[in-house]
Structures are given as C-alpha cells and as structure tokens.
Design an enzyme around this catalytic site. Structure first.
Site, mmCIF file in Angstrom:
data_model
loop_
_atom_site.group_PDB
_atom_site.id
_atom_site.type_symbol
_atom_site.label_atom_id
_atom_site.label_comp_id
_atom_site.label_asym_id
_atom_site.label_seq_id
_atom_site.Cartn_x
_atom_site.Cartn_y
_atom_site.Cartn_z
ATOM 1 N N ASP A 89 0.846 -1.200 0.000
ATOM 2 C CA ASP A 89 0.000 0.000 0.000
ATOM 3 C C ASP A 89 0.881 1.249 0.000
ATOM 4 O O ASP A 89 2.039 1.203 0.444
ATOM 5 C CB ASP A 89 -0.884 0.034 1.252
ATOM 6 C CG ASP A 89 -1.847 -1.143 1.303
ATOM 7 O OD1 ASP A 89 -2.184 -1.666 0.229
ATOM 8 O OD2 ASP A 89 -2.241 -1.521 2.417
HETATM 9 N N1 URA Z 1 -0.922 -6.044 3.803
HETATM 10 C C1 URA Z 1 -1.506 -4.827 3.840
HETATM 11 O O1 URA Z 1 -2.566 -4.662 4.420
HETATM 12 N N2 URA Z 1 -0.874 -3.826 3.222
HETATM 13 C C2 URA Z 1 0.306 -3.948 2.598
HETATM 14 O O2 URA Z 1 0.818 -2.974 2.064
HETATM 15 C C3 URA Z 1 0.899 -5.217 2.569
HETATM 16 C C4 URA Z 1 0.263 -6.251 3.180
#
Ligand code: URA
Length: 248
Positions: free
Chosen positions: A99
């Site tokens: 993310d």
């Molecule tokens: N899980 C998440 O919720 N976000 C990420 O960026 C990676 C794994």
C-alpha cells in the site's frame, strides 16, 4: 520466450505495448515480421523498425519502499512511484504490491517468470510485517490471527501465520499469502486498526542497511535463494559490500 516477453525484457516496452508494436509490423525476427505467437530462440536476431535490439540482462533490485509512494509504474493521480525511485537501466517492475502508506522490502525485477512464480501463493514466500496498532491486542486476538481468520468479502480463511508481540501494540506477523491489503484486513477482522505497517523482509531479503527510498541489486546467491525455495532459503541473508543507491 514469447516475442512480447522478449521485447519487455529488452526494455523496449511493456508486454501489452510490445503486442501493439508486433501487430503494427514494426518488429522482425531474423528478418521476417514477428507474430504475436512468435517464440524467440537465444540465437535469433530481433529488430525494431529495422534496428537490431540487444536482449537486456535480468535485473533484481531490492527497494526500501518509503511511505507515500505507490507500487505501480505510473499513477493517474501523479503520486511518486516505486519505479520512479529505482533509477536502473533495466525496466524493472515490482513483484506484488505494498500500500502507498506501507514501508519496507519490495523486490523489483524484469524476470517475468520469477515474478510470476513468486506471486503465486503456493510458492510460499514468507513475508514479515511489523504492524503498529492503535490499541493493544490481547493474547487471544494474536492466537486467532495465528490460527487464520476469515477476511471480509473473502470466502476462505487466511493460512496459519506466525504472530509475535514485539511490544504492547506492535506485532510482527509472518505470512506467505499475498491477498489484497491482507495484513490490515486481518487486523480489521479481529477489531483492530493498523496505524503503521512495515515489511521487514520478503523471503530471504531484508531492508537492513537500506534507508527508506534506497535500493540495491541482489547478490546472485540471493536470486538463487528466491528461485529455489528450500527451508534454508528462509534464512535472512544479505551480503555486505554491494552498491547502495541513496534515495533520489
Ligand atoms: N498487507 C496490507 O494490508 N498492506 C500492505 O501494504 C501489505 C500487506
């Protein structure tokens, strides 16, 4: 290797754009127009608009992704991208995604076969996340996460995870699946929200010694560990002495 994959690896364009170049008749293989189903052999000569192309070396890069950067090659909203951070002559693209607000280990490569395999849940690459939560979870909640939880809008339970409390509301989670926003959704499913998320390692790779925004090439031995997953490959390795690239 398919012609579009060969062109992508040569750094000409993405596979999709390469298909367009092929359809436009701009690509030849040994002097004959390439087709979408043309398979390129190592000795073949591939040209674009009449100019011979060199196949690009396979490249493997580990980036310490900083927050605020998106894991795509381009962003319609104009945010900085991980591809923009890695100033590498090869056209490397991220394996999986983090993310925008997640930090930590991200592998980028132009080795489409390896990227494809690593992205498959069966390949079981361990990913270690450190999540800081807004509230302190109970030991019972941590046990639930370790056993597997049902995510909203997902039919199957998450696989067993390793869960370790680092301090009150900071939890380390090791998973090998890669469902969308998996860690945050796992915590949401047990009533917790993640304040900060960091991926400290991806398989045998960790971001020790890399500041946020910096990247380095993988050692050949590290690429081998990614290719052949054995219990030993779970060891976290990082050999010293490779060039490190400071944040741009
Ligand atoms: N899980 C998440 O919720 N976000 C990420 O960026 C990676 C794994």
């Amino acid at each position: 290797m398919r012609l579009n994959a060969w062109l992508a690896r040569a750094g000409v364009a993405s596979r999709r754009k390469s298909d367009e170049l092929i359809k436009e008749g701009r690509v030849t293989v040994n002097g004959a127009p390439g087709q979408l189903n043309t398979v390129v052999q190592p000795t073949d000569e591939v040209s674009l608009d009449g100019a011979p192309l060199q196949k690009q070396q396979l490249a493997y890069v580990l980036l310490h992704k900083p927050a605020g950067v998106v894991t795509t090659a381009s962003d319609p909203q104009g945010r900085p991208t991980v591809v923009g951070l890695v100033d590498h002559p090869a056209r490397v693209v991220p394996v999986g995604r983090l993310d925008a607000d997640t930090t930590g280990a991200l592998l980028l490569t132009n080795d489409g076969d390896l990227a494809h395999r690593l992205a498959h849940p069966k390949y079981e690459v361990d990913k270690v996340y450190v999540a800081e939560l807004w509230a302190q979870p109970t030991d019972g909640i941590l046990r639930k996460l370790a056993d597997g939880v049902r995510l909203p809008d997902d039919e199957t339970k998450t696989a067993r995870a390793q869960v370790r409390r680092i301090s009150g509301s900071v939890v380390e989670l090791t998973i090998h699946e890669g469902r969308n926003r998996q860690v945050k959704r796992m915590f949401e499913s047990v009533g917790h929200r993640v304040k900060r998320l960091h991926r400290s390692s991806y398989g045998p790779l960790n971001v020790e010694g890399l500041e946020p925004g910096a990247w380095r090439e993988l050692e050949p031995s590290e690429v081998e560990l990614l290719r052949v997953p054995t219990p030993d490959s779970r060891e976290r390795v990082r050999e010293p002495g490779r060039a490190r690239h400071r944040p741009a």
